[in-house]
Motif scaffolding. Structure first.
Motif, PDB file in Angstrom:
ATOM      1  N   THR A  43       0.814  -1.100   0.026  1.00  0.00           N
ATOM      2  CA  THR A  43       0.039  -0.003  -0.241  1.00  0.00           C
ATOM      3  C   THR A  43       0.727   1.295  -0.040  1.00  0.00           C
ATOM      4  O   THR A  43       0.542   2.278  -0.689  1.00  0.00           O
ATOM      5  N   GLY A  44       1.893   1.309   0.815  1.00  0.00           N
ATOM      6  CA  GLY A  44       2.855   2.595   0.809  1.00  0.00           C
ATOM      7  C   GLY A  44       3.641   2.633  -0.428  1.00  0.00           C
ATOM      8  O   GLY A  44       3.759   3.561  -0.985  1.00  0.00           O
ATOM      9  N   GLY A  45       3.851   1.556  -1.108  1.00  0.00           N
ATOM     10  CA  GLY A  45       4.440   1.486  -2.405  1.00  0.00           C
ATOM     11  C   GLY A  45       3.440   2.001  -3.489  1.00  0.00           C
ATOM     12  O   GLY A  45       3.806   2.881  -4.347  1.00  0.00           O
ATOM     13  N   LEU A  46       2.364   1.562  -3.456  1.00  0.00           N
ATOM     14  CA  LEU A  46       1.292   2.046  -4.386  1.00  0.00           C
ATOM     15  C   LEU A  46       1.002   3.689  -4.155  1.00  0.00           C
ATOM     16  O   LEU A  46       0.848   4.753  -5.192  1.00  0.00           O
ATOM     17  N   ALA A  98       1.910   9.237  -5.874  1.00  0.00           N
ATOM     18  CA  ALA A  98       2.340  10.535  -5.854  1.00  0.00           C
ATOM     19  C   ALA A  98       3.234  11.030  -6.786  1.00  0.00           C
ATOM     20  O   ALA A  98       3.150  12.187  -7.131  1.00  0.00           O
ATOM     21  N   ILE A  99       3.949  10.162  -7.402  1.00  0.00           N
ATOM     22  CA  ILE A  99       5.210  10.403  -8.242  1.00  0.00           C
ATOM     23  C   ILE A  99       4.333  10.716  -9.549  1.00  0.00           C
ATOM     24  O   ILE A  99       4.707  11.595 -10.266  1.00  0.00           O
ATOM     25  N   ALA A 100       3.262   9.807  -9.782  1.00  0.00           N
ATOM     26  CA  ALA A 100       2.604   9.997 -11.155  1.00  0.00           C
ATOM     27  C   ALA A 100       1.793  11.089 -11.145  1.00  0.00           C
ATOM     28  O   ALA A 100       1.188  11.499 -12.171  1.00  0.00           O
ATOM     29  N   GLY A 101       1.570  11.811  -9.858  1.00  0.00           N
ATOM     30  CA  GLY A 101       0.477  12.958 -10.023  1.00  0.00           C
ATOM     31  C   GLY A 101      -0.879  12.541  -9.808  1.00  0.00           C
ATOM     32  O   GLY A 101      -1.777  13.538 -10.162  1.00  0.00           O
ATOM     33  N   LEU A 158      -4.506   6.739   1.005  1.00  0.00           N
ATOM     34  CA  LEU A 158      -4.343   5.409   0.614  1.00  0.00           C
ATOM     35  C   LEU A 158      -3.228   4.595   1.716  1.00  0.00           C
ATOM     36  O   LEU A 158      -3.284   3.629   2.396  1.00  0.00           O
ATOM     37  N   PRO A 159      -2.429   5.620   2.485  1.00  0.00           N
ATOM     38  CA  PRO A 159      -1.526   5.175   3.668  1.00  0.00           C
ATOM     39  C   PRO A 159      -2.453   4.735   4.881  1.00  0.00           C
ATOM     40  O   PRO A 159      -2.005   3.628   5.314  1.00  0.00           O
ATOM     41  N   PHE A 160      -3.115   5.403   5.283  1.00  0.00           N
ATOM     42  CA  PHE A 160      -4.074   5.099   6.344  1.00  0.00           C
ATOM     43  C   PHE A 160      -4.775   3.759   5.942  1.00  0.00           C
ATOM     44  O   PHE A 160      -5.207   2.981   6.792  1.00  0.00           O
ATOM     45  N   ILE A 161      -5.492   3.858   4.791  1.00  0.00           N
ATOM     46  CA  ILE A 161      -6.197   2.640   4.568  1.00  0.00           C
ATOM     47  C   ILE A 161      -5.264   1.255   4.614  1.00  0.00           C
ATOM     48  O   ILE A 161      -5.691   0.390   4.992  1.00  0.00           O
ATOM     49  N   GLY A 162      -4.096   1.477   4.239  1.00  0.00           N
ATOM     50  CA  GLY A 162      -3.189   0.314   4.228  1.00  0.00           C
ATOM     51  C   GLY A 162      -2.738   0.000   5.618  1.00  0.00           C
ATOM     52  O   GLY A 162      -2.568  -1.261   5.771  1.00  0.00           O
TER      53      GLY A 162
END
Length: 109
Positions: free
Chosen positions: A56-59, A64-67, A74-78
């Motif tokens: 989830t952190g990687g996603l 974030a990089i892709a904008g 997403l991090p909270f959900i993960g």
């Protein structure tokens, strides 16, 4: 042999005291195939919650990089999903450890 059965059960119960280290040590030290199988299964089950949080952190980083907008939660959900899965994995390890202790001793000799 009772020692092998106890060692296999401790691999599952190690989720409380040494989740990664104990099953790896048992896997490489023991010569009994059934105990090795349980050590491998318990080690993999200990990795599941961490894999979910890391994925989830990687996603999140990828989005974030892709904008891409709208993925800030997403991090909270993960973390929440990883926490729920961690509780499920702990319960599963307890159940598997008890099942190993209740199995007939013939396959551990």
């Amino acid at each position: 042999m009772e020692g092998n059965k106890l060692l296999a059960a401790l691999c599952y119960f190690s989720v409380f005291f040494a989740p990664f280290l104990f099953p790896i040590i048992v896997y490489f030290v023991t010569k009994h195939e059934r105990v090795k199988e349980h050590a491998k299964k318990s080690f993999l089950s200990h990795l599941i919650p961490i894999a979910i949080v890391v994925t989830t952190g990687g996603l999140f980083m990828l989005f974030a990089i892709a904008g891409v907008d709208g993925w800030i939660g997403l991090p909270f959900i993960g973390i929440v999903i990883g926490g729920i899965v961690h509780v499920v994995v702990i319960v599963w390890n307890i159940i598997k450890g008890i099942q190993v202790l209740q199995e007939s001793g013939g396959m551990y000799e």
